[in-house]
Each structure stands twice: as C-alpha cells, then as structure tokens.
Design a protein around this motif. Sequence first.
Motif: not given
Length: 550
Positions: A468-486
């Motif tokens: 519910v952020g006007h801009i939202g940022i979610l941390g996700v895991d990809k094969k043990g690495e940190e990525f971020y979904q906007i």
Amino acid sequence: MYRYDIHDQTLVDERVAQFRDQMERYRAGRLGEEEFRPLRLQNGLYIQRHAPMLRIAIPYGMLAGSQLRALAEITRRYDRGYGHFTTRQNLQLNWPALEDVPDILADLAKVQMHAIQTSGNCIRNTTSDQFAGIANDEVEDPRPWCELIRQWSTLHPEFAYLPRKFKIAVSGAAQDRAAIQVHDIGLRLWHNADGELRVKVLAGGGLGRTPMIADVVREDLPWQHLLTYLEACVRVYNQFGRRDNKFKARIKILVKALGIEEFRRRVEEEWVHLKDGPQTLNQAAVDAAKVHFPEPDRRPVAESANEDFDRLRAENRSFARFVTNNVTDHKVPGYKAVTLSLKRREHAPGDVTADQMEAVADLADRYSFGEVRVTHEQNLVLSDVPVDELEALWEELEALGMANPTVGTLNDIICCPGGDYCSLANAVSIPIAQALQERFEDLDFLYDLGPLDLNISGCMNACGHHHVGHIGILGVDKKGEEFYQISIGGNSTDDASLGKILGPSFFRSDVPDVVEKVLEVYVSQRHEDERFLDTYRRIGLKPFKERVYA
C-alpha cells in the motif's frame, strides 16, 4: 488515556507470575521447545535471527510520559538502549536475553503495560488513528470503542487458537488514517441522518503473501451490537478458516473463497445466537469507557497567538517547513498536534534511543499534558500543543534531532527491521531506506514532489506495508542473493489500492536509481497540483515501466 482498574492490574500481574514459572521450567528442561513456543508467543516473545525479540503492546498507540520513561529504562537495563516502533503502534526490543523477559514483563506491569497477545494466533493489539480525539474531521472518538474491543478480546477463551493472527483497526474520522481496508476487520464509526452512531464493518483485508482489500460485511450496524457482531465474525473465521496451510489461513482467504455474500450470510446466521445477549453494549458501558479519555484542561489561547504564529511562519523558513509537514490542525482553536519524526539516516526508521524516549516524555509533560501517540507510520505525536508554544517546542526538537520536517514526504519511509534482525526476511530493509534517504535528502525536491508514501518490506509478510505504498519495495531471494521488487500505486487511505509490480526485480545497488527514474516520470507527466498517486492512476503503469527498463 486509559488507566488500569484492579481487574486489569490483577490480570497482568498474574500473567507475569505465570510466565515466570513457565520460563523457569523451560530453562530447567521440564518444558520442551514445542511446549514452550505457544507460551512465549502468548507473551510477545519471538526468537529472531540474532536474539530474542519482545513485542510490547501499546493499545491504540497511546503512551503516558511515565510509560515512555519506563520503556527507556527497560531498553537500557535489558537491551541495547533503544527500541523500535512498529506499523502496529507497538514497541519491539530486539536484543533482550531470554532469561530477562519475566523481569521485563514485571517492570512493564508496574506502569500498566504488557506484551499479551502481541503475537500468536489470536486477536492482536487494536489500532486506530493517531489523531483520535483531537482531529478536526472526527465524527466519533474511536478510543473508547478500541478500549471496549481490548477488554472483549484480551484472553478471550474461544479465540486463543485461531487459524492465524487477527488484526482489528478502528476509524472515527472523515479521513481514514487507520488503514481499515487492509485489516482482518476494519471498523468505521459514522452518524446517520438522525445523528445516531453506526458502525461500518469490513472484513477480509490484509497484506502479506496474498494482499487484499476488505469487503463490507455490514454497512450500518447499531453501536450496541458491536461486540456481538465482532464475535460472530471471528466465530465464523474460527470455524471455517483453514488450518492446514498457514499461507492460506487468514480471514481474507476465507472471505475470498466463500464470497462476501456467503460470508455475510454465515455471520448473520451466527449472530442470531449472540444478538441482544450479555455482551450487548449499553450506554452505561460506553460511558464507563469514555470516562478514561477525558478532555485535558486546556488553557485558552489568545487570538493574537495565531497572528504571531503566522508571522513566524512567514519569517522563518525552517520553522515554516516544519509546520507544513509535521504540524496538524486540532479540533480546539489555538492548539495543534505535532508529529516527531523518527526517520533519520543514522537510525532505522522507527528506532528511538532511550535518551530520546526520556526527552520526548519530558516534552510531553511540558507541552502536551503528558501524552504521546505512536503512529503506524513509525513516528510519535504530541497531541495537544498550544500555538504560542510551538516555536519553543520546535527549537527543543531541533536540538534532539527529531524535528526532521519530512513527515508525509518520500523520506518519511515506513520500513520493517528486515534481514538485519528478522529470521523470516529474504533481504535487508534498513540499508535500502538509508540509501534512499541519502539520495533524496534535498528538502526543496521533497516538497516539490508532494505527499508520497514509500514503504519497504524484507519479505512477503509485508510488515513494512509495501503493498500500500505509493512506491513499494519488497526484498526477495533469488538463489541466495538479495533482490528487490518495486511496485507502484498502492494506498492505505479511503481510496485504498494495492500496488502493481513494475517488472523484474533489481540488485540492491540499483534501487535508488530505479526510484529516481520512477520519480522522473511523475515529475514530467503530472498536472498542476497532482499527487504521485493521481498521476499514476491517470497514466497507468506503462510509462514508469518503459522508463525504468529502457
């Protein structure tokens, strides 16, 4: 604000003694890990990535100065000298020793505080508008109704083992500041044409793995039936909610699976057995709750004080910026509510040191009748500040580093503790918030952008409310690495909406650049006086996506 009676105090004291015995048996090996787990959760105790975490209840976000001082002392004695205010208006200790928790609970009980039902599959701490009782757009003060819900839900024997955690929020103002549409149950207090109080009941909202906006279950419930109708709703959930899969156990999944019409039918069917029963409210019960929220003895403020206030704003740019973003109109002429920012780069959003807690408690005593509010945006509020004392308060806040004039802007970031603390997180959140604050620290730029909510979560549990952020940022895991979904386009107020994912996720180092590109599209496309959310809803996701992935 509410003060314990003998029944409240006895309950909390007995709970402390009970948990002390449970802790002793656990440490002596007479209680196994699985036996102890529900017992500690019932008292707000988690085991996190590096240490235990204790979540302390702050009912409907209200604190007395004496309670804030006690929290400061607890963080010094048992933790690392700071606490973390959450989006649930609670306080978390991130480093207590397991064996110290009974002593912490005992110290909390001395100042009428506890950690009961801040975790586990039960009805959690009821939240509300941080400006409850003082907002100039308020229809009905929600605090007495929150208190009635607290009394009804605390240690409710039927709801001690729900399919999943259960959250209730109450709003009594024209503008929803309690995010009622993204709670398991949201309540809106309103008056009909005859001036009679009614309750709009929503159910099935929530964020997390499957975010949903709540549906209306009952539009015009008479206030007398609030508790019995709530009981009917929770009974239906308790009976039909899924227990075979924790990811599908929230009430939102049940409402979606049944459809709102069938869910409503089952609630009404259950309510037949409860309506007009012993839990039906009467005026005496409501009045008894209202007594605990008296109007403070406000002194009259001279009309000339408003003229001096306006002149000071015109002459002092720094003060004017603070007022524009951190000061809110009050229902009583001559008074304002002041938001204290807990968003500074040197601390995680929502963190506050013991020294700051004590200083805020002192300010509350001098300027605001000893009362502090906690917001679900992870800030603090002094609720009753005379206009002729605003300048003095601002100067003291400046000295404390708590006058950051960015409330409601891009830099007023909502952020969960993330992978730095939480064992559930896929990625860190705090360094992302700090990198964004550093990139977008120019105040003129922030003010030109206008109101903008940026929310960060370290995992799909969405403790940072990224959906519910006007801009939202979610941390996700990809094969043990940190990525971020906007995601873009979320909102938690009256026209609530869930953000849409921009596209493939990004490396941590790319996040500030991605946000900057999103803002470039907004600035180039917006109409005059248009907010970020307005522009997004007008032009859609495509222009943002094209710019970011060009």
